[in-house]
Design a protein around this motif. Structure first.
Motif, PDB file in Angstrom:
ATOM      1  N   HIS A   1     152.659 -40.114  18.188  1.00  0.00           N
ATOM      2  CA  HIS A   1     152.840 -39.597  16.826  1.00  0.00           C
ATOM      3  C   HIS A   1     151.483 -39.236  16.216  1.00  0.00           C
ATOM      4  N   PHE A   2     150.637 -38.593  17.021  1.00  0.00           N
ATOM      5  CA  PHE A   2     149.289 -38.267  16.568  1.00  0.00           C
ATOM      6  C   PHE A   2     149.297 -37.382  15.322  1.00  0.00           C
ATOM      7  N   GLU A   3     150.212 -36.430  15.270  1.00  0.00           N
ATOM      8  CA  GLU A   3     150.216 -35.509  14.126  1.00  0.00           C
ATOM      9  C   GLU A   3     150.439 -36.260  12.815  1.00  0.00           C
ATOM     10  N   ASP A   4     151.382 -37.203  12.821  1.00  0.00           N
ATOM     11  CA  ASP A   4     151.603 -38.007  11.611  1.00  0.00           C
ATOM     12  C   ASP A   4     150.367 -38.827  11.280  1.00  0.00           C
ATOM     13  N   ALA A   5     149.810 -39.501  12.301  1.00  0.00           N
ATOM     14  CA  ALA A   5     148.665 -40.381  12.065  1.00  0.00           C
ATOM     15  C   ALA A   5     147.469 -39.606  11.530  1.00  0.00           C
TER      16      ALA A   5
ATOM     17  N   ALA B   1     152.521 -47.362  12.264  1.00  0.00           N
ATOM     18  CA  ALA B   1     152.135 -45.985  11.939  1.00  0.00           C
ATOM     19  C   ALA B   1     153.216 -45.191  11.232  1.00  0.00           C
ATOM     20  N   LEU B   2     154.473 -45.635  11.296  1.00  0.00           N
ATOM     21  CA  LEU B   2     155.561 -44.807  10.772  1.00  0.00           C
ATOM     22  C   LEU B   2     156.454 -45.503   9.765  1.00  0.00           C
ATOM     23  N   THR B   3     156.591 -46.830   9.839  1.00  0.00           N
ATOM     24  CA  THR B   3     157.593 -47.540   9.042  1.00  0.00           C
ATOM     25  C   THR B   3     157.101 -47.778   7.620  1.00  0.00           C
ATOM     26  N   ARG B   4     157.930 -47.395   6.670  1.00  0.00           N
ATOM     27  CA  ARG B   4     157.627 -47.676   5.268  1.00  0.00           C
ATOM     28  C   ARG B   4     158.094 -49.088   4.923  1.00  0.00           C
ATOM     29  N   THR B   5     157.181 -49.909   4.424  1.00  0.00           N
ATOM     30  CA  THR B   5     157.571 -51.263   4.016  1.00  0.00           C
ATOM     31  C   THR B   5     158.296 -51.234   2.679  1.00  0.00           C
ATOM     32  N   VAL B   6     158.069 -50.158   1.908  1.00  0.00           N
ATOM     33  CA  VAL B   6     158.804 -49.935   0.660  1.00  0.00           C
ATOM     34  C   VAL B   6     159.491 -48.579   0.803  1.00  0.00           C
ATOM     35  N   PRO B   7     160.817 -48.521   0.846  1.00  0.00           N
ATOM     36  CA  PRO B   7     161.507 -47.249   1.046  1.00  0.00           C
ATOM     37  C   PRO B   7     161.056 -46.180   0.060  1.00  0.00           C
TER      38      PRO B   7
END
Length: 281
Positions: A142-146, A105-111
């Motif tokens: 992290h509901f707000e981000d999701a 839900a949070l990690t970018r696989t491409v910066p």
């Protein structure tokens, strides 16, 4: 004697042929009891959504449950397939906590690339679906981000989506300690929603739209906190809701004078009460 005509399907229920549902779970390695894992709760909800007793919101063959995936591509494939096939209702449910959830839900696989966040990519697939009604259920940290991935502003040219999006969910607010980590416990949204569908809602409408379900679940949590007499149990949580009146997830088995009188009351789960009291004692 002429055969009775089949009862018409309630208009708020998804069309069985033209609707699809995808339920995804990220289990938490810190949780040692399998039935407390997101995958177990998600399986309960999938069963309730496809149950004939609760109106069969979705045909069993149209419900995909993705709980043992090893790579986000498996989730993408399931969501993309459902998004392409659904023309009436597309439902996406996500439950997760712990390290795997944070990676999804949070990690970018491409910066630097927002679209490389796996859950954000799922949201793009859902938003691009031709489904007339889109339903998103989120039960995660992290509901707000999701939730922002699914409800972001219209595109810059001012155009808006012609589809209807409903979103319901929350992040956990009650935790058990586990070493240096914390485990969500006691007020999860997914299994409470499943129980509301199975047991019906006293004095609720004939078809359980998201507004009726939200109100019933919040009432259930208020009852839970009333029966757990402890200073650590605060006021009932509020479920975040966007829309919700355009689609029902089941018929109300408690509706009207012929409602199911043999069900157990929805408002109180004695097992959860006992668990909480034993933990805090």
């Amino acid at each position: 004697m002429p055969a009775l005509a089949p009862q018409p399907r309630h208009a708020l229920l998804p069309d069985l042929e033209r609707s699809r549902a995808v339920l995804v779970a990220c289990d938490d390695d810190a949780v040692r009891v399998p039935e407390f894992q997101p995958a177990a709760r998600t399986a309960q909800l999938a069963e309730a959504l496809a149950s004939a007793r609760t109106g069969m919101a979705f045909h069993p063959g149209s419900v995909a449950v993705v709980t043992s995936w090893q790579h986000p591509a498996e989730v993408f494939d399931a969501v993309r397939r459902a998004a392409e096939e659904a023309s009436d209702v597309l439902l996406f449910h996500y439950a997760g906590s712990g390290l795997r959830h944070r990676e999804f839900a949070l990690t970018r696989t491409v910066p630097g690339s927002d679209n490389s966040i796996p859950l954000r990519a799922v949201a793009d697939i859902v938003r691009d679906s031709p489904a007339a009604r889109q339903v998103v259920l989120l039960d995660c940290e992290h509901f707000e981000d999701a939730s922002s991935y699914f409800t972001r502003d219209p595109v810059p040219d001012g155009s808006s989506t012609p589809h209807t999006l409903s979103l319901l969910g929350k992040q956990p607010s009650m935790y058990f300690a586990s070493g240096d980590d914390r485990i969500p416990a006691g007020d999860e949204f997914t299994d409470t929603l499943a129980e509301a569908l199975r047991s019906g809602v006293e004095d609720g409408p004939e078809a359980l739209d998201l507004v009726a379900l939200r109100n019933a679940i919040e009432g259930r949590w208020a009852q839970l906190r009333y029966y757990v007499e402890n200073e650590y149990i605060g006021a009932p949580d509020t479920l975040n809701l966007v829309g919700g009146r355009d689609v029902a997830l089941g018929v109300n088995v408690a509706f009207g004078p012929d409602g199911d009188r043999g069900r157990r009351p929805f408002y109180l789960d004695a097992g959860v009460v006992d668990l909480m009291e034993r933990w805090w004692d």
